[in-house]
Scaffold this motif. Sequence first.
Motif, mmCIF file in Angstrom:
data_model
loop_
_atom_site.group_PDB
_atom_site.id
_atom_site.type_symbol
_atom_site.label_atom_id
_atom_site.label_comp_id
_atom_site.label_asym_id
_atom_site.label_seq_id
_atom_site.Cartn_x
_atom_site.Cartn_y
_atom_site.Cartn_z
ATOM 1 N N THR A 199 0.842 -1.199 0.000
ATOM 2 C CA THR A 199 0.000 0.000 0.000
ATOM 3 C C THR A 199 0.874 1.244 0.000
ATOM 4 O O THR A 199 1.770 1.375 0.838
ATOM 5 C CB THR A 199 -0.921 0.030 1.237
ATOM 6 O OG1 THR A 199 -1.700 -1.169 1.290
ATOM 7 C CG2 THR A 199 -1.859 1.231 1.178
ATOM 8 N N ILE A 200 0.621 2.139 -0.939
ATOM 9 C CA ILE A 200 1.288 3.440 -0.977
ATOM 10 C C ILE A 200 0.260 4.500 -0.604
ATOM 11 O O ILE A 200 -0.803 4.583 -1.221
ATOM 12 C CB ILE A 200 1.859 3.748 -2.373
ATOM 13 C CG1 ILE A 200 2.896 2.697 -2.778
ATOM 14 C CG2 ILE A 200 2.495 5.140 -2.395
ATOM 15 C CD1 ILE A 200 3.393 2.854 -4.207
ATOM 16 N N THR A 201 0.578 5.278 0.414
ATOM 17 C CA THR A 201 -0.288 6.390 0.795
ATOM 18 C C THR A 201 0.460 7.693 0.525
ATOM 19 O O THR A 201 1.577 7.690 0.007
ATOM 20 C CB THR A 201 -0.688 6.316 2.280
ATOM 21 O OG1 THR A 201 0.411 6.757 3.097
ATOM 22 C CG2 THR A 201 -1.086 4.905 2.678
ATOM 23 N N SER A 202 -0.130 8.781 0.903
ATOM 24 C CA SER A 202 0.510 10.080 0.704
ATOM 25 C C SER A 202 1.640 10.331 1.693
ATOM 26 O O SER A 202 2.378 11.314 1.552
ATOM 27 C CB SER A 202 -0.529 11.199 0.827
ATOM 28 O OG SER A 202 -1.214 11.111 2.070
ATOM 29 N N ALA A 216 5.814 0.331 -14.166
ATOM 30 C CA ALA A 216 6.172 1.715 -14.474
ATOM 31 C C ALA A 216 5.189 2.688 -13.828
ATOM 32 O O ALA A 216 5.584 3.733 -13.291
ATOM 33 C CB ALA A 216 6.214 1.919 -15.987
ATOM 34 N N ARG A 217 3.908 2.344 -13.856
ATOM 35 C CA ARG A 217 2.898 3.227 -13.253
ATOM 36 C C ARG A 217 3.055 3.274 -11.736
ATOM 37 O O ARG A 217 2.947 4.345 -11.123
ATOM 38 C CB ARG A 217 1.496 2.749 -13.619
ATOM 39 C CG ARG A 217 0.385 3.674 -13.118
ATOM 40 C CD ARG A 217 -0.983 3.181 -13.562
ATOM 41 N NE ARG A 217 -1.369 1.970 -12.866
ATOM 42 C CZ ARG A 217 -2.014 1.968 -11.684
ATOM 43 N NH1 ARG A 217 -2.320 3.102 -11.083
ATOM 44 N NH2 ARG A 217 -2.342 0.827 -11.114
ATOM 45 N N VAL A 218 3.324 2.124 -11.120
ATOM 46 C CA VAL A 218 3.494 2.090 -9.664
ATOM 47 C C VAL A 218 4.730 2.891 -9.258
ATOM 48 O O VAL A 218 4.705 3.635 -8.268
ATOM 49 C CB VAL A 218 3.603 0.637 -9.167
ATOM 50 C CG1 VAL A 218 3.864 0.603 -7.663
ATOM 51 C CG2 VAL A 218 2.337 -0.137 -9.489
ATOM 52 N N THR A 225 6.049 10.259 -7.376
ATOM 53 C CA THR A 225 5.256 11.477 -7.172
ATOM 54 C C THR A 225 4.942 11.687 -5.698
ATOM 55 O O THR A 225 5.001 12.819 -5.182
ATOM 56 C CB THR A 225 3.952 11.399 -7.982
ATOM 57 O OG1 THR A 225 4.262 11.234 -9.372
ATOM 58 C CG2 THR A 225 3.117 12.654 -7.801
ATOM 59 N N ALA A 226 4.615 10.600 -4.997
ATOM 60 C CA ALA A 226 4.303 10.706 -3.570
ATOM 61 C C ALA A 226 5.526 11.144 -2.770
ATOM 62 O O ALA A 226 5.423 11.975 -1.859
ATOM 63 C CB ALA A 226 3.775 9.370 -3.054
ATOM 64 N N LEU A 227 6.697 10.593 -3.102
ATOM 65 C CA LEU A 227 7.918 10.976 -2.394
ATOM 66 C C LEU A 227 8.261 12.444 -2.647
ATOM 67 O O LEU A 227 8.668 13.171 -1.731
ATOM 68 C CB LEU A 227 9.077 10.082 -2.838
ATOM 69 C CG LEU A 227 9.034 8.626 -2.365
ATOM 70 C CD1 LEU A 227 10.129 7.811 -3.046
ATOM 71 C CD2 LEU A 227 9.180 8.536 -0.852
ATOM 72 N N PRO A 238 13.296 12.047 1.250
ATOM 73 C CA PRO A 238 13.213 10.978 0.264
ATOM 74 C C PRO A 238 13.423 11.510 -1.140
ATOM 75 O O PRO A 238 13.008 12.616 -1.470
ATOM 76 C CB PRO A 238 11.793 10.430 0.461
ATOM 77 C CG PRO A 238 11.043 11.508 1.154
ATOM 78 C CD PRO A 238 12.039 12.254 1.970
ATOM 79 N N GLN A 239 14.081 10.707 -1.979
ATOM 80 C CA GLN A 239 14.387 11.095 -3.342
ATOM 81 C C GLN A 239 13.430 10.408 -4.316
ATOM 82 O O GLN A 239 12.859 9.365 -4.012
ATOM 83 C CB GLN A 239 15.832 10.703 -3.679
ATOM 84 C CG GLN A 239 16.861 11.335 -2.747
ATOM 85 C CD GLN A 239 16.833 12.841 -2.809
ATOM 86 O OE1 GLN A 239 16.834 13.422 -3.885
ATOM 87 N NE2 GLN A 239 16.798 13.482 -1.654
ATOM 88 N N PRO A 240 13.250 10.994 -5.524
ATOM 89 C CA PRO A 240 12.397 10.360 -6.525
ATOM 90 C C PRO A 240 12.906 8.970 -6.893
ATOM 91 O O PRO A 240 14.082 8.657 -6.723
ATOM 92 C CB PRO A 240 12.498 11.321 -7.720
ATOM 93 C CG PRO A 240 12.925 12.630 -7.136
ATOM 94 C CD PRO A 240 13.782 12.284 -5.965
#
Length: 230
Positions: A110-113, A188-190, A196-198, A222-224
């Motif tokens: 799970t990726i959150t903001s 790629a989308r994930v 983007t979140a980082l 955190p880095q992209p």
Amino acid sequence: MTQSTVRYETQDDFATEPVRGLPELLPKGERMLWQGAPAWKPLAASAYHARIAALYFGVLLVWRLASGIVHGEAATSILASLLVFTGLAAACVLLLVGLGYLAARTTVYTITSRRLVMRIGIALPMTLNLPFKVIASAAARINRDGTADIPLTLAPPNRLAFLILWPHCRPWSLRRPEPMLRAVPDGARVAEILSTALKAYALGEIAKASPAPAAQAPASSPQPVDVVAA
């Protein structure tokens, strides 16, 4: 659900998750951006090496057949030994495939903001809570089948045990284990969602520290995600 440090907790098999893959409801203002699980076939091939095992046993079968013919063994003797060996080989490969299937079925990423949460474990389910503030960097390896492996480097002194993470960790990262989203479909989308979140989290932390436009991210931000094609 606190977000100050890396933490993991075991889960009761019969406990009810308020949200799939999460042990608690998200705090107010935190949003779920993506949720998914590994693709079981790539996971079985890459983490449990089922494909390599099948090729290995196939080579041994050919060698046994050729050896029997060269040494003039009776056809019935060769056939009997091949049948026994094939059964054992099939059992081993099916075991590896089954482990890959079960690992994929029991895993939820799970990726959150504000964090990455990993619910992992076949026999002993546990949840890993990785706030973005402890993620120093991330990378993404996009495989030919479209899945991705996304390892995360944790900022010191945060550490997780390799045996707790496996197979959801970067291979051979024994000295400093790196959690990894493994065999993620539509990789790629994930990777873009996580990147983007980082970025958004880092910009938010900069804004809190200093409203000046020229302010730079601290070293621990955190880095992209660095994307690499397989």
